[in-house]
Design a protein around this motif. Structure first.
Motif, PDB file in Angstrom:
ATOM      1  N   GLU A  17       0.813  -1.217   0.000  1.00 47.91           N
ATOM      2  CA  GLU A  17       0.000   0.000   0.000  1.00 47.91           C
ATOM      3  C   GLU A  17       0.845   1.266   0.000  1.00 47.91           C
ATOM      4  OE1 GLU A  17      -3.022   0.300  -0.502  1.00 47.91           O
ATOM      5  OE2 GLU A  17      -4.082  -1.511   0.095  1.00 47.91           O
ATOM      6  N   ASN A  18       2.059   1.202   0.531  1.00 50.59           N
ATOM      7  CA  ASN A  18       2.927   2.382   0.575  1.00 50.59           C
ATOM      8  C   ASN A  18       3.962   2.400  -0.543  1.00 50.59           C
ATOM      9  OD1 ASN A  18       1.749   3.430   3.023  1.00 50.59           O
ATOM     10  ND2 ASN A  18       2.848   1.825   4.132  1.00 50.59           N
ATOM     11  N   SER A  19       3.839   1.456  -1.466  1.00 53.05           N
ATOM     12  CA  SER A  19       4.753   1.401  -2.608  1.00 53.05           C
ATOM     13  C   SER A  19       4.293   2.375  -3.687  1.00 53.05           C
ATOM     14  CB  SER A  19       4.789  -0.023  -3.172  1.00 53.05           C
ATOM     15  OG  SER A  19       5.336  -0.040  -4.475  1.00 53.05           O
ATOM     16  N   LEU A  20       5.188   3.217  -4.147  1.00 53.45           N
ATOM     17  CA  LEU A  20       4.828   4.191  -5.184  1.00 53.45           C
ATOM     18  C   LEU A  20       4.396   3.488  -6.464  1.00 53.45           C
ATOM     19  CD1 LEU A  20       7.639   6.889  -4.716  1.00 53.45           C
ATOM     20  CD2 LEU A  20       5.246   6.989  -3.965  1.00 53.45           C
ATOM     21  N   ALA A  21       5.061   2.378  -6.789  1.00 55.69           N
ATOM     22  CA  ALA A  21       4.698   1.640  -7.999  1.00 55.69           C
ATOM     23  C   ALA A  21       3.290   1.061  -7.867  1.00 55.69           C
ATOM     24  CB  ALA A  21       5.708   0.529  -8.262  1.00 55.69           C
ATOM     25  N   TYR A  22       2.956   0.547  -6.683  1.00 58.91           N
ATOM     26  CA  TYR A  22       1.612  -0.003  -6.480  1.00 58.91           C
ATOM     27  C   TYR A  22       0.566   1.107  -6.537  1.00 58.91           C
ATOM     28  CZ  TYR A  22      -2.460  -2.174  -4.407  1.00 58.91           C
ATOM     29  OH  TYR A  22      -3.744  -2.617  -4.189  1.00 58.91           O
ATOM     30  N   MET A  23       0.862   2.250  -5.932  1.00 58.17           N
ATOM     31  CA  MET A  23      -0.074   3.374  -5.977  1.00 58.17           C
ATOM     32  C   MET A  23      -0.355   3.784  -7.419  1.00 58.17           C
ATOM     33  SD  MET A  23       1.285   5.814  -2.887  1.00 58.17           S
ATOM     34  CE  MET A  23       1.474   5.209  -1.213  1.00 58.17           C
ATOM     35  N   TRP A  24       0.715   3.819  -8.226  1.00 55.15           N
ATOM     36  CA  TRP A  24       0.547   4.197  -9.628  1.00 55.15           C
ATOM     37  C   TRP A  24      -0.305   3.151 -10.353  1.00 55.15           C
ATOM     38  CZ3 TRP A  24       1.844   1.603 -14.104  1.00 55.15           C
ATOM     39  CH2 TRP A  24       1.716   2.324 -15.287  1.00 55.15           C
ATOM     40  N   LEU A  25      -0.015   1.873 -10.099  1.00 58.87           N
ATOM     41  CA  LEU A  25      -0.765   0.797 -10.756  1.00 58.87           C
ATOM     42  C   LEU A  25      -2.232   0.835 -10.338  1.00 58.87           C
ATOM     43  CD1 LEU A  25      -0.665  -1.756 -12.541  1.00 58.87           C
ATOM     44  CD2 LEU A  25      -0.201  -3.068 -10.461  1.00 58.87           C
ATOM     45  N   ASP A  26      -2.472   1.057  -9.051  1.00 58.05           N
ATOM     46  CA  ASP A  26      -3.842   1.088  -8.537  1.00 58.05           C
ATOM     47  C   ASP A  26      -4.616   2.253  -9.142  1.00 58.05           C
ATOM     48  OD1 ASP A  26      -5.927   0.162  -6.722  1.00 58.05           O
ATOM     49  OD2 ASP A  26      -5.544   1.992  -5.603  1.00 58.05           O
ATOM     50  N   MET A  27      -3.970   3.404  -9.234  1.00 53.00           N
ATOM     51  CA  MET A  27      -4.622   4.580  -9.811  1.00 53.00           C
ATOM     52  C   MET A  27      -4.846   4.398 -11.311  1.00 53.00           C
ATOM     53  SD  MET A  27      -3.419   8.575  -9.649  1.00 53.00           S
ATOM     54  CE  MET A  27      -1.867   8.209 -10.473  1.00 53.00           C
ATOM     55  N   SER A  28      -3.878   3.808 -11.987  1.00 53.97           N
ATOM     56  CA  SER A  28      -4.000   3.589 -13.427  1.00 53.97           C
ATOM     57  C   SER A  28      -5.140   2.637 -13.748  1.00 53.97           C
ATOM     58  CB  SER A  28      -2.691   3.030 -13.991  1.00 53.97           C
ATOM     59  OG  SER A  28      -1.634   3.938 -13.825  1.00 53.97           O
ATOM     60  N   ALA A  29      -5.326   1.621 -12.879  1.00 56.22           N
ATOM     61  CA  ALA A  29      -6.384   0.637 -13.107  1.00 56.22           C
ATOM     62  C   ALA A  29      -7.765   1.270 -13.017  1.00 56.22           C
ATOM     63  CB  ALA A  29      -6.256  -0.507 -12.106  1.00 56.22           C
ATOM     64  N   LYS A  30      -7.869   2.373 -12.289  1.00 58.37           N
ATOM     65  CA  LYS A  30      -9.151   3.067 -12.168  1.00 58.37           C
ATOM     66  C   LYS A  30      -9.408   3.991 -13.355  1.00 58.37           C
ATOM     67  CE  LYS A  30      -9.397   3.099  -7.085  1.00 58.37           C
ATOM     68  NZ  LYS A  30      -8.284   2.190  -6.833  1.00 58.37           N
ATOM     69  N   MET A  31      -8.351   4.322 -14.075  1.00 61.96           N
ATOM     70  CA  MET A  31      -8.463   5.267 -15.193  1.00 61.96           C
ATOM     71  C   MET A  31      -8.323   4.591 -16.559  1.00 61.96           C
ATOM     72  SD  MET A  31      -6.134   8.324 -13.573  1.00 61.96           S
ATOM     73  CE  MET A  31      -6.360   9.381 -15.001  1.00 61.96           C
ATOM     74  N   PHE A  32      -7.514   3.544 -16.608  1.00 64.57           N
ATOM     75  CA  PHE A  32      -7.241   2.871 -17.871  1.00 64.57           C
ATOM     76  C   PHE A  32      -7.464   1.369 -17.716  1.00 64.57           C
ATOM     77  CE2 PHE A  32      -4.374   6.526 -17.498  1.00 64.57           C
ATOM     78  CZ  PHE A  32      -4.775   7.283 -18.598  1.00 64.57           C
ATOM     79  N   SER A  33      -7.813   0.728 -18.802  1.00 66.98           N
ATOM     80  CA  SER A  33      -7.967  -0.724 -18.791  1.00 66.98           C
ATOM     81  C   SER A  33      -6.702  -1.360 -19.364  1.00 66.98           C
ATOM     82  CB  SER A  33      -9.178  -1.134 -19.632  1.00 66.98           C
ATOM     83  OG  SER A  33      -8.834  -1.182 -21.010  1.00 66.98           O
ATOM     84  N   PRO A  34      -6.520  -2.670 -19.176  1.00 63.65           N
ATOM     85  CA  PRO A  34      -5.363  -3.333 -19.786  1.00 63.65           C
ATOM     86  C   PRO A  34      -5.392  -3.271 -21.313  1.00 63.65           C
ATOM     87  CG  PRO A  34      -6.876  -4.918 -18.804  1.00 63.65           C
ATOM     88  CD  PRO A  34      -7.309  -3.584 -18.326  1.00 63.65           C
ATOM     89  N   TYR A  35      -6.569  -3.004 -21.882  1.00 62.96           N
ATOM     90  CA  TYR A  35      -6.649  -2.851 -23.336  1.00 62.96           C
ATOM     91  C   TYR A  35      -6.018  -1.538 -23.773  1.00 62.96           C
ATOM     92  CZ  TYR A  35      -9.804  -6.817 -23.099  1.00 62.96           C
ATOM     93  OH  TYR A  35     -10.328  -8.060 -22.864  1.00 62.96           O
ATOM     94  N   ASP A  36      -5.951  -0.581 -22.856  1.00 59.65           N
ATOM     95  CA  ASP A  36      -5.279   0.690 -23.133  1.00 59.65           C
ATOM     96  C   ASP A  36      -3.782   0.588 -22.884  1.00 59.65           C
ATOM     97  OD1 ASP A  36      -7.763   2.005 -23.627  1.00 59.65           O
ATOM     98  OD2 ASP A  36      -8.066   2.204 -21.459  1.00 59.65           O
ATOM     99  N   LEU A  37      -3.410  -0.035 -21.762  1.00 53.81           N
ATOM    100  CA  LEU A  37      -2.013  -0.035 -21.342  1.00 53.81           C
ATOM    101  C   LEU A  37      -1.219  -1.211 -21.896  1.00 53.81           C
ATOM    102  CD1 LEU A  37      -2.529   0.903 -17.564  1.00 53.81           C
ATOM    103  CD2 LEU A  37      -1.936   2.415 -19.463  1.00 53.81           C
ATOM    104  N   ASN A  38      -1.899  -2.291 -22.247  1.00 54.83           N
ATOM    105  CA  ASN A  38      -1.199  -3.489 -22.736  1.00 54.83           C
ATOM    106  C   ASN A  38      -1.973  -4.084 -23.908  1.00 54.83           C
ATOM    107  OD1 ASN A  38       0.479  -5.718 -23.011  1.00 54.83           O
ATOM    108  ND2 ASN A  38      -0.342  -6.784 -21.208  1.00 54.83           N
ATOM    109  N   PRO A  39      -2.089  -3.347 -25.006  1.00 53.34           N
ATOM    110  CA  PRO A  39      -2.912  -3.819 -26.134  1.00 53.34           C
ATOM    111  C   PRO A  39      -2.440  -5.136 -26.726  1.00 53.34           C
ATOM    112  CG  PRO A  39      -1.552  -1.935 -26.776  1.00 53.34           C
ATOM    113  CD  PRO A  39      -1.441  -2.050 -25.290  1.00 53.34           C
ATOM    114  N   ALA A  40      -1.152  -5.458 -26.593  1.00 55.60           N
ATOM    115  CA  ALA A  40      -0.633  -6.718 -27.135  1.00 55.60           C
ATOM    116  C   ALA A  40      -0.998  -7.901 -26.245  1.00 55.60           C
ATOM    117  CB  ALA A  40       0.876  -6.637 -27.299  1.00 55.60           C
ATOM    118  N   GLY A  41      -1.415  -7.618 -25.014  1.00 56.50           N
ATOM    119  CA  GLY A  41      -1.813  -8.699 -24.113  1.00 56.50           C
ATOM    120  C   GLY A  41      -0.656  -9.512 -23.578  1.00 56.50           C
ATOM    121  N   ASP A  42       0.537  -8.913 -23.505  1.00 59.01           N
ATOM    122  CA  ASP A  42       1.701  -9.649 -23.000  1.00 59.01           C
ATOM    123  C   ASP A  42       1.483 -10.050 -21.539  1.00 59.01           C
ATOM    124  OD1 ASP A  42       3.025  -9.354 -25.409  1.00 59.01           O
ATOM    125  OD2 ASP A  42       3.944  -7.456 -24.833  1.00 59.01           O
TER     126      ASP A  42
END
Length: 255
Positions: A17-42
């Motif tokens: 919860e106090n990890s900056l990378a996790y905070m960014w990932l958590d916030m990104s998941a609320k704004m973007f979908s994996p279809y936006d961030l990982n269109p290749a589906g890797d």
């Protein structure tokens, strides 16, 4: 980058919860979908599975394996059996929709099986000869207290949602166990199932973010705690297997 903060490491807290990378990932998941961030589906898990899992041995094994995935379009669970276990089946069974694109199998999109069956008990009752089922619990069913922070509320909602399908099946078994003599053969098989559970209180110390913690020390801690819980269960209940249930299903029966 998904590692604990220095403060969490200092105090032995496994949360991200106090990890900056996790905070960014958590916030990104609320704004973007994996279809936006990982269109290749890797998915890096695919290469790991191909490297360490012998799918031919699994699919030719006499031991039955059931893997559940959730049909995105219908919301129903599909249980895959050997000899049909593939990399895509395992990826589908672990596909969290906020992180990965749905996994398509035969043109059908699938998400994590936990949404529909965590696990699905039906195949264990209908297709296996054993009258004992041992559940290995990885999400706490009961967590004392009322969550009051947004993080704690989200964490508890995650636990409740992933346990809901299992709770329904356990309630059904509890009802049929009492009424089995008045039901048909199928119902009596459900009612006769002896349920057992291996669990550890360490789950109460972990939150939702820890599921993304891939640190080696965390993995070895989970392994060691799991072995401790299994050893404790066997010391207490080894003689009960094949004789009597050790999980009180009346706790799951309707009020």
């Amino acid at each position: 980058p998904l590692q604990r903060s220095p403060i969490d490491i200092l105090f032995g807290n496994w949360s991200l919860e106090n990890s900056l990378a996790y905070m960014w990932l958590d916030m990104s998941a609320k704004m973007f979908s994996p279809y936006d961030l990982n269109p290749a589906g890797d998915n890096p898990l695919a290469a790991i599975l191909n490297e360490v899992v012998d799918f031919r041995a699994i699919n030719e094994s006499p031991a039955k394996l059931f893997v559940t995935a959730t049909n995105v379009e219908t919301g129903q669970g599909r249980v895959f059996r050997n000899p049909d276990i593939t990399v895509d089946v395992l990826l589908a069974s672990a596909c969290l929709p906020t992180i990965y694109k749905a996994i398509e199998i035969d043109g059908v999109p699938y998400w994590d099986g936990g949404y529909s069956g965590n696990p699905s008990l039906g195949p264990l009752v209908r297709e296996c000869g054993s009258d004992d089922t041992v559940l290995v619990q990885i999400n706490p069913v009961k967590r004392p207290g009322v969550p009051k922070t947004s993080r704690d509320i989200a964490n508890r909602l995650n636990e409740v949602s992933f346990n809901s399908s299992l709770m329904k099946e356990l309630r059904m078994i509890a009802i049929l166990r009492h009424d089995a003599p008045t039901h048909a053969c199928e119902a009596s098989k459900w009612g006769a199932m002896r349920m057992h559970c291996i669990a550890s209180d360490v789950m109460l110390e972990l939150d939702q973010s820890s599921k993304l913690n891939a640190e080696w020390d965390f993995m070895t801690m989970l392994r060691d705690k799991g072995r401790e819980a299994a050893a404790k269960f066997l010391r207490k209940h080894r003689g009960d297997i094949g004789e009597r249930p050790t999980l009180d299903l009346d706790l799951f029966a309707p009020d």
